[in-house]
Design a protein around this motif. Sequence first.
Motif, PDB file in Angstrom:
ATOM      1  N   ALA A 198      -6.550  -3.111  10.834  1.00 52.58           N
ATOM      2  CA  ALA A 198      -6.719  -3.475   9.340  1.00 52.58           C
ATOM      3  C   ALA A 198      -5.730  -2.459   8.470  1.00 52.58           C
ATOM      4  CB  ALA A 198      -8.312  -1.986   9.315  1.00 52.58           C
ATOM      5  N   LEU A 199      -4.921  -1.817   8.946  1.00 54.38           N
ATOM      6  CA  LEU A 199      -4.231  -1.011   8.015  1.00 54.38           C
ATOM      7  C   LEU A 199      -2.647  -1.443   7.950  1.00 54.38           C
ATOM      8  CD1 LEU A 199      -5.025   2.754  10.175  1.00 54.38           C
ATOM      9  CD2 LEU A 199      -5.214   2.004   7.405  1.00 54.38           C
ATOM     10  N   ILE A 200      -2.730  -2.239   8.771  1.00 54.24           N
ATOM     11  CA  ILE A 200      -1.570  -3.056   8.973  1.00 54.24           C
ATOM     12  C   ILE A 200      -1.734  -4.167   7.976  1.00 54.24           C
ATOM     13  CG2 ILE A 200       0.991  -4.214   9.923  1.00 54.24           C
ATOM     14  CD1 ILE A 200       0.183  -2.301  11.967  1.00 54.24           C
TER      15      ILE A 200
ATOM     16  N   ALA B  26       1.912   1.304   5.051  1.00 50.63           N
ATOM     17  CA  ALA B  26       0.342   0.421   3.767  1.00 50.63           C
ATOM     18  C   ALA B  26       0.499   0.549   2.759  1.00 50.63           C
ATOM     19  CB  ALA B  26      -1.259   0.721   3.993  1.00 50.63           C
ATOM     20  N   LEU B  27       0.692   2.568   2.488  1.00 53.42           N
ATOM     21  CA  LEU B  27       1.238   3.237   1.662  1.00 53.42           C
ATOM     22  C   LEU B  27       2.799   2.715   1.113  1.00 53.42           C
ATOM     23  CD1 LEU B  27       0.200   4.954  -0.847  1.00 53.42           C
ATOM     24  CD2 LEU B  27       0.734   6.492   0.549  1.00 53.42           C
TER      25      LEU B  27
ATOM     26  N   THR C 124       4.079  -2.213  -6.406  1.00 52.15           N
ATOM     27  CA  THR C 124       4.379  -1.743  -8.076  1.00 52.15           C
ATOM     28  C   THR C 124       5.391  -1.754  -8.912  1.00 52.15           C
ATOM     29  OG1 THR C 124       1.764  -1.582  -7.262  1.00 52.15           O
ATOM     30  CG2 THR C 124       2.947  -0.857  -9.570  1.00 52.15           C
ATOM     31  N   ALA C 125       6.002  -0.725  -8.250  1.00 51.74           N
ATOM     32  CA  ALA C 125       7.393   0.229  -8.566  1.00 51.74           C
ATOM     33  C   ALA C 125       8.548  -0.665  -8.942  1.00 51.74           C
ATOM     34  CB  ALA C 125       7.980   1.651  -7.236  1.00 51.74           C
TER      35      ALA C 125
ATOM     36  N   VAL D 213       4.782   8.050  -0.997  1.00 51.29           N
ATOM     37  CA  VAL D 213       4.958   7.782   0.829  1.00 51.29           C
ATOM     38  C   VAL D 213       5.336   9.537   0.790  1.00 51.29           C
ATOM     39  CG1 VAL D 213       5.371   6.753   2.520  1.00 51.29           C
ATOM     40  CG2 VAL D 213       5.029   5.700   0.766  1.00 51.29           C
ATOM     41  N   LEU D 214       6.488   9.528   0.534  1.00 52.45           N
ATOM     42  CA  LEU D 214       6.847  11.362   1.375  1.00 52.45           C
ATOM     43  C   LEU D 214       5.894  11.837   0.846  1.00 52.45           C
ATOM     44  CD1 LEU D 214      10.539  10.941   0.367  1.00 52.45           C
ATOM     45  CD2 LEU D 214       9.656  11.746   2.784  1.00 52.45           C
ATOM     46  N   LEU D 215       5.181  11.984  -0.458  1.00 49.49           N
ATOM     47  CA  LEU D 215       4.865  13.269  -1.219  1.00 49.49           C
ATOM     48  C   LEU D 215       2.877  13.019  -0.154  1.00 49.49           C
ATOM     49  CD1 LEU D 215       4.951  12.649  -4.363  1.00 49.49           C
ATOM     50  CD2 LEU D 215       6.293  15.082  -3.410  1.00 49.49           C
TER      51      LEU D 215
END
Length: 536
Positions: free
Chosen positions: A211-213, A410-411, A418-419, A476-478
């Motif tokens: 689901a996550l992937i 996923a993030l 988007t970016a 993602v790092l944050l």
Amino acid sequence: MSSRQWWTLLLVCTAAFMLLLDITIVSVALPSIQRDLHASLPDLQWISAAYALVLAVLLLPAATMGDRLGRRRLFLAGLVIFTAGSLACALAPTALALELFRALQGAGGAVLFATGTPLLRAEFSGAALARALGVFGATIGAASAIGPLAGGVLTDTLGWRSIFFVNLPIGAAAFAGGAARLRESRDPAGGAADWPGTVLITGALTALMVALIRGNSLGWASPVIVALLAAAAAAFAAFVIYELRIAAAPMADLRLFRRRSFAATGFVAFAISATVIGMIIYLSLYVQNTLGYSPVAAGLRFLPLTLASFTVALLTGRLIGRVAMRVLLGVAMAAAAAGLASMAHLTATSTWLVLLPGLILAGIGLGITSTGLASAALAAVEPAHAGMAAGLVNTLRQVGTATGVAVLGALYASRVTTATAHALAGLPAPPGAAHRLASAVASGAGTRAAALVPPAARAAVTHAAAAGTASGLNDVLLAAAAFAAVGAVAGFAFGPDPARQPTPGPAPGDHSEPSAQPAPAQHQAPRPAGPETPAP
């Protein structure tokens, strides 16, 4: 040291070195695998997560099987499974095949991890056992430290398939030595493997990973993803109920999590793997596919993390017993959080030096936990529960790795898409072209996606891809840093404290070896779960 003791130590350390070298090598080879097998980002996630997932769910059952069937016999079987899995990985024709064969490697790895430490304990005791475990730990650290560079050299010179072929002579030699030199040992009091519990937790974690992937590509509200998440929740609930109320010999004594000190230790084990180890894939993709470094150069740039982890792990061993475990766990997660946050300042023109302070800090966090988590788990429970506690913490590390790869992936895919689309918005392009390019960049291709456009547009697309990747990776790092910070709070507030030692009591359903004179919890070696798995 007798001849048999020497051979046992050599063979167990050889197996551990092979397994952990393979983990660290793969992280650097992923960009090359992606290009050769035309793998998507979900494929890369599964190549890493499949190993950790299978390793996690089979650790405790494999330990119980070793007790009953014989640790030498199962160790040799694990070598065969892992070596055969390595050969299959080296010959894999597609990304899907590689993912499946990585799972086979994980099964062999679980057997080897589960039987390695008990084999040492069957041959050594007292101060000799402590020295043997010290050599064992140093072997683990050495494999972790040289893995990225070795992977880079092999990938650059012989291709990524060589990182799996290299296991064949090592596995064959270890099998021959083990068949000739290892002594069989068993625990007649060991219980039966809990296969219903294994099936339930495997189903829960697999459904969650899928689901996550696949959530970004299928849509988080799609019937397939909703059904998978519901199935994961139902299977996990059934696992908890079965382990607590039905299983005669549960694979996991979940009652240990009622103790705040143990629950905090388990959470730290999960968090360090989910954040720092989970980020390695995406940092490796960034260093090679956006910054443009070769596998060898990328391996060199990850050495600050692995060397810091190795060095600090050795130093931490001297602090155990002098510094409260809750302080060590809290400091480890605070260092990891600070390291991840300090890397989140990437721009389209950043060099790898932006990552350097964060890699060192994250390595410090990993080093403390690689040495301290086993002792923290044992300090959180009475000696009778030592084996189960160590096994659960080691399992949570592997579950954290698989979950972190999936969640952060996923993030990553969402934020980079988007970016990058935003960065491409001002460029002339046919309808839909910007989104296709953004998706290619978010698949891990980075600035290499610029090869998909005409030469005149490549400079602008390269800049947009670098900007989009940097921006998404920062997010993602944050996010990883925030989760690590929660782990720091848990460690400081609820980690094991000498002033709050658990009251000794019986251990129904525990899998630890009987002992007439149990060692103090903070020094007792874990029985069922094998060694801690350090980060790549």
